[in-house]
Design an enzyme around this catalytic site. Structure first.
Site, PDB file in Angstrom:
ATOM      1  N   CYS A  91      69.603  23.255  22.262  1.00  0.00           N
ATOM      2  CA  CYS A  91      70.888  22.680  21.853  1.00  0.00           C
ATOM      3  C   CYS A  91      71.778  22.451  23.084  1.00  0.00           C
ATOM      4  CB  CYS A  91      71.693  23.548  20.912  1.00  0.00           C
ATOM      5  SG  CYS A  91      70.763  24.203  19.530  1.00  0.00           S
ATOM      6  N   ARG A 108      68.269  18.303  25.266  1.00  0.00           N
ATOM      7  CA  ARG A 108      68.220  19.712  24.882  1.00  0.00           C
ATOM      8  C   ARG A 108      67.913  19.909  23.401  1.00  0.00           C
ATOM      9  NH1 ARG A 108      70.237  22.885  28.696  1.00  0.00           N
ATOM     10  NH2 ARG A 108      70.487  24.542  27.174  1.00  0.00           N
ATOM     11  N   TRP A 151      68.820  21.663  18.414  1.00  0.00           N
ATOM     12  CA  TRP A 151      67.378  21.832  18.277  1.00  0.00           C
ATOM     13  C   TRP A 151      67.220  23.017  17.343  1.00  0.00           C
ATOM     14  CZ3 TRP A 151      63.654  25.616  19.500  1.00  0.00           C
ATOM     15  CH2 TRP A 151      62.323  25.173  19.472  1.00  0.00           C
ATOM     16  N   ASN A 201      74.605  27.564  21.405  1.00  0.00           N
ATOM     17  CA  ASN A 201      73.259  27.316  21.915  1.00  0.00           C
ATOM     18  C   ASN A 201      72.619  28.679  22.111  1.00  0.00           C
ATOM     19  OD1 ASN A 201      70.970  26.561  23.392  1.00  0.00           O
ATOM     20  ND2 ASN A 201      72.095  26.592  25.315  1.00  0.00           N
ATOM     21  N   GLY A 202      71.493  28.929  21.429  1.00  0.00           N
ATOM     22  CA  GLY A 202      70.828  30.217  21.572  1.00  0.00           C
ATOM     23  C   GLY A 202      70.475  30.805  20.220  1.00  0.00           C
ATOM     24  N   GLU A 235      47.101  19.618  31.978  1.00  0.00           N
ATOM     25  CA  GLU A 235      48.356  18.863  32.034  1.00  0.00           C
ATOM     26  C   GLU A 235      48.184  17.487  31.385  1.00  0.00           C
ATOM     27  OE1 GLU A 235      51.254  19.458  32.299  1.00  0.00           O
ATOM     28  OE2 GLU A 235      52.263  17.610  32.861  1.00  0.00           O
ATOM     29  N   LYS A 259      50.333  16.178  28.189  1.00  0.00           N
ATOM     30  CA  LYS A 259      51.121  14.936  28.226  1.00  0.00           C
ATOM     31  C   LYS A 259      50.792  14.072  27.027  1.00  0.00           C
ATOM     32  CE  LYS A 259      53.572  15.623  30.231  1.00  0.00           C
ATOM     33  NZ  LYS A 259      53.852  16.777  30.994  1.00  0.00           N
ATOM     34  N   GLU A 277      51.899  15.704  23.487  1.00  0.00           N
ATOM     35  CA  GLU A 277      53.324  15.877  23.183  1.00  0.00           C
ATOM     36  C   GLU A 277      54.041  14.551  22.933  1.00  0.00           C
ATOM     37  OE1 GLU A 277      55.848  17.634  26.232  1.00  0.00           O
ATOM     38  OE2 GLU A 277      54.645  16.759  27.806  1.00  0.00           O
ATOM     39  N   HIS A 336      29.503  26.032  25.769  1.00  0.00           N
ATOM     40  CA  HIS A 336      29.568  27.346  25.129  1.00  0.00           C
ATOM     41  C   HIS A 336      30.255  27.288  23.767  1.00  0.00           C
ATOM     42  CE1 HIS A 336      27.816  29.270  28.594  1.00  0.00           C
ATOM     43  NE2 HIS A 336      28.652  28.588  29.358  1.00  0.00           N
ATOM     44  N   LYS A 365      64.006  19.242  25.902  1.00  0.00           N
ATOM     45  CA  LYS A 365      63.713  19.299  27.336  1.00  0.00           C
ATOM     46  C   LYS A 365      63.823  20.717  27.880  1.00  0.00           C
ATOM     47  CE  LYS A 365      62.902  17.500  31.358  1.00  0.00           C
ATOM     48  NZ  LYS A 365      61.467  17.215  31.607  1.00  0.00           N
TER      49      LYS A 365
HETATM   50  O1  M6R Z   1      62.131  23.656  32.531  1.00  0.00           O
HETATM   51  P1  M6R Z   1      60.783  24.292  32.616  1.00  0.00           P
HETATM   52  O2  M6R Z   1      59.941  23.728  33.686  1.00  0.00           O
HETATM   53  O3  M6R Z   1      60.855  25.798  32.714  1.00  0.00           O
HETATM   54  O4  M6R Z   1      60.087  23.959  31.232  1.00  0.00           O
HETATM   55  C1  M6R Z   1      58.861  24.510  30.876  1.00  0.00           C
HETATM   56  C2  M6R Z   1      58.213  23.746  29.746  1.00  0.00           C
HETATM   57  O5  M6R Z   1      58.999  23.844  28.592  1.00  0.00           O
HETATM   58  C3  M6R Z   1      58.028  22.277  30.099  1.00  0.00           C
HETATM   59  O6  M6R Z   1      57.268  22.145  31.259  1.00  0.00           O
HETATM   60  C4  M6R Z   1      57.318  21.519  28.953  1.00  0.00           C
HETATM   61  O7  M6R Z   1      56.035  22.006  28.772  1.00  0.00           O
HETATM   62  C5  M6R Z   1      57.299  20.031  29.299  1.00  0.00           C
HETATM   63  N1  M6R Z   1      58.303  19.356  28.568  1.00  0.00           N
HETATM   64  C6  M6R Z   1      56.028  19.353  28.986  1.00  0.00           C
HETATM   65  O8  M6R Z   1      56.040  18.036  29.411  1.00  0.00           O
END
Ligand code: M6R
Length: 612
Positions: free
Chosen positions: A2, A30, A77, A103-104, A485, A489, A492, A508, A607
């Site tokens: 948030c 956020r 969020w 937020n939290g 990674e 990508k 998500e 395996h 984010k």
């Molecule tokens: O801000 P951070 O790098 O600590 O965030 C960690 C993850 O939440 C972040 O890398 C997330 O996996 C990405 N949005 C993926 O693309």
């Protein structure tokens, strides 16, 4: 997660509603499940909120004047309670004289809720934890908002940044921070609070970074910060040097595509700022002496998501260059498993935002056990940066798209620099290897520019495969790390079910899932593992898979096995992740685009993840 924004001004020419909504738009990264605003108009709180994006809130209030000089706003969020109008913030006490944005998470909200219901007969409108804060402040309020907030906070456990307004005090916002980001912005005849700097950049460059357990009271002509003992304290002004434009799309259709294209610059900055004229590496922000480095018997890398994937490669790099054992863990697991960490451990936290709560909590746990804390962070002044002994900044610039791209590659670059520095200091790396490694790293930004020219070719490929509902990513060595990674990508932003696995591990069990036309993306950039990878490709081809290979330009043998190949420029094996991830980012982007997905704001994500 948030985002919160608050504004108090003294000029009728500046409209609180417009300023707050504009700020919220910069915080949508956020969270974007719902948005709302509370404005004090003639001593009454006017609350407007709506499920969905901020645009929905704007539509809701489009016909209203709502002129005001003070207000708070929120983009959500969802954690407690589904996204809905009623669960949106701000939340109010029963007679709507107090409004709160939060937020939290309030961990003991059920306990407080039951107590409020029993002792005060309060009924609750929403399913949120936040609503209890508004009621708590409401029952303590007797004309002094700051005092009522203190009393409420004493009852709350958890992580929060809150902004509070009272109908009867139209000149002030009271805000508190505990384990969730909060800043105050210093304007001309107006002041602000927010979760993050981009929300305020249009108006201010002077910022106070609010620390844990501090309260800030903003009026149009003053910003006062109080510590946990309720004593007013002084804070140095933090001057923001980057501009609002660097957080704009600059003609790209999405932030993600813009940020993919910014990687050569980010890598150049992250690298060259650390190379001295004599070719030595200067780790600015890191005060590790030769003795410190020689004394470490272990490195622990901890992070989440993409940052964790950068750590997977970091493990290879640091073990290889500095010959020191490196353990790696996801932050949410690290803190609960009593890991072996002590004074001889170098704990490296990697985080783009520097606000990821899991990473922050792991960092605190490592610190408690005596480890030296080095963080690799993108956001200057963020919580992770502030709580670390040493900070090594990535120079990626603001990353807005939820899917991390340039943060990842610049984090990788930091891993190489830290590995090289430690290897040299520990006397492991000879001059020749060190110089050649550095030369190769310096060539990366230009090689990446060349690679980005393949965007159209990769887009065409995306058009052929975007309807697949399942994808496997395989690789060996550091290619396995990049596979994770690439898979993240893709899933998500396109919502395709993708899975990454070390190629040798396929047989395996997972190979049972490979059948005719299953899409397999095979990374084969490691010379010493190349033939092994070709065998792994044959294994999946034998089961009918459609294989896209990623290989270096001089390794064309793969064409005999794979259906399609994307070549990356030649480089030494160790640094190929800096290049091989880029076609995967572009492919994920265009597959998601072909599927009509909301690329910069994928569903269920945000984010910055500031909840556990
Ligand atoms: O801000 P951070 O790098 O600590 O965030 C960690 C993850 O939440 C972040 O890398 C997330 O996996 C990405 N949005 C993926 O693309």
């Amino acid at each position: 997660m948030c985002g919160i924004v608050g504004y108090v001004g003294n000029s009728a020419a500046r409209d609180a509603k417009d300023i707050i909504i504009d700020g919220l738009k910069k915080l949508e990264y956020r969270g974007y499940d719902s948005a709302g605003i509370a404005l004090n108009i003639d001593g009454e709180l006017q609350i407007r909120k709506h499920v969905g994006r901020i645009a929905n809130l704007e539509n809701l209030i489009a016909g209203e004047t709502l002129a005001s000089r003070i207000g708070i706003g929120h983009t959500r969020w969802a954690t407690h309670g589904a996204p809905s109008d009623v669960n949106s913030h701000p939340h109010c006490n029963s007679n709507e004289t107090i409004a709160v944005v939060h937020n939290g998470i309030i961990e003991n909200y059920v306990e407080i809720k039951e107590w409020l219901a029993k002792e005060y007969g309060i009924t609750f409108k929403s399913e949120t934890d936040t609503e209890v804060i508004a009621h708590l402040i409401g029952i303590y309020y007797d004309g002094d908002l700051q005092d009522a907030v203190y009393k409420a906070v004493e009852k709350m456990r958890g992580a929060y940044a809150i902004g509070v307004v009272a109908a009867a005090e139209p000149d002030k916002i009271v805000a508190v921070r505990k384990d969730a980001p909060l800043i105050a912005g210093l304007g001309e005849d107006c002041n602000f609070i927010a979760s993050d700097i981009p929300a305020l950049l249009k108006h201010v460059r002077k910022i106070y970074l609010i620390e844990n357990n501090e309260t800030v009271v903003i009026k149009s002509d003053s910003v006062k910060i109080y510590n946990a003992e309720r004593k007013e304290i002084k804070r140095d002004v933090f001057h923001v040097t980057w501009d609002a434009e660097s957080a704009e799309k600059e003609g790209y259709e999405h932030f993600m595509l813009k940020e993919i294209h910014e990687q050569p610059k980010g890598l150049y900055e992250t690298l060259t700022r650390r190379i001295e004229e004599d070719g030595s590496i200067k780790l600015d922000g890191i005060n590790l002496s030769k003795e410190d480095i020689e004394n470490f018997d272990k490195v622990f890398i901890v992070a989440c998501g993409t940052a964790y994937h950068a750590g997977l490669v970091g493990k290879f790099v640091i073990e290889n260059l500095a010959k020191i054992p490196v353990e790696i863990d996801v932050a949410s697991e690290f803190r609960y498993r009593d890991p072996f960490v002590n004074e001889r451990t170098l704990f490296i936290a990697i985080s783009q935002s520097g606000e990821t709560l899991d990473t922050l909590a792991a960092l605190r746990e490592a610190k408690r056990k005596g480890a030296r804390i080095l963080s690799v962070v993108n956001v200057v002044g963020s919580s992770v940066a502030r709580e670390s002994d040493d900070v090594f900044y990535t120079w990626a610039g603001p990353e807005i798209a939820v899917a991390s791209t340039k943060a990842y590659t610049t984090q990788l670059m930091c891993m190489y620099l830290i590995g090289l520095y430690m290897g040299r200091t520990r006397g492991i790396l000879d001059e020749e290897r060190y110089t050649n490694y550095l030369k190769e790293l310096k060539e990366i930004p230009d090689k990446l520019k060349e690679l980005l020219k393949k965007e159209n070719e990769i887009h065409d490929l995306a058009k052929e495969i975007y309807k697949k509902e399942q994808v496997f990513f395989i690789g060996r060595g550091s290619d396995a790390g990049v596979s994770y990674e690439g898979s993240l990508k893709l899933k998500e932003i396109s919502y395709i079910n993708s899975f990454a696995i070390a190629a040798g591990e396929l047989k395996h069990g997972t190979i049972a899932l490979i059948e005719k036309d299953t899409l397999v993306i095979a990374l084969a950039t490691q010379e010493k593992l190349y033939e092994k990878m070709l065998s792994n490709i044959q294994e999946v081809k034998a089961r009918g898979a459609y294989v896209i290979g990623i290989a270096k330009e001089n390794n064309t043998e793969i064409e005999k096995q794979a259906d399609r190949v994307i070549y990356i420029p030649n480089c030494i094996d160790e640094i190929s992740p800096l290049l091989s991830v880029v076609p995967l980012q572009i492919l994920a982007y265009y597959i998601a685009r072909e599927r009509g997905c909301d690329i910069d704001k994928p569903k269920n994500l945000a984010k910055s993840v500031t909840v556990e």
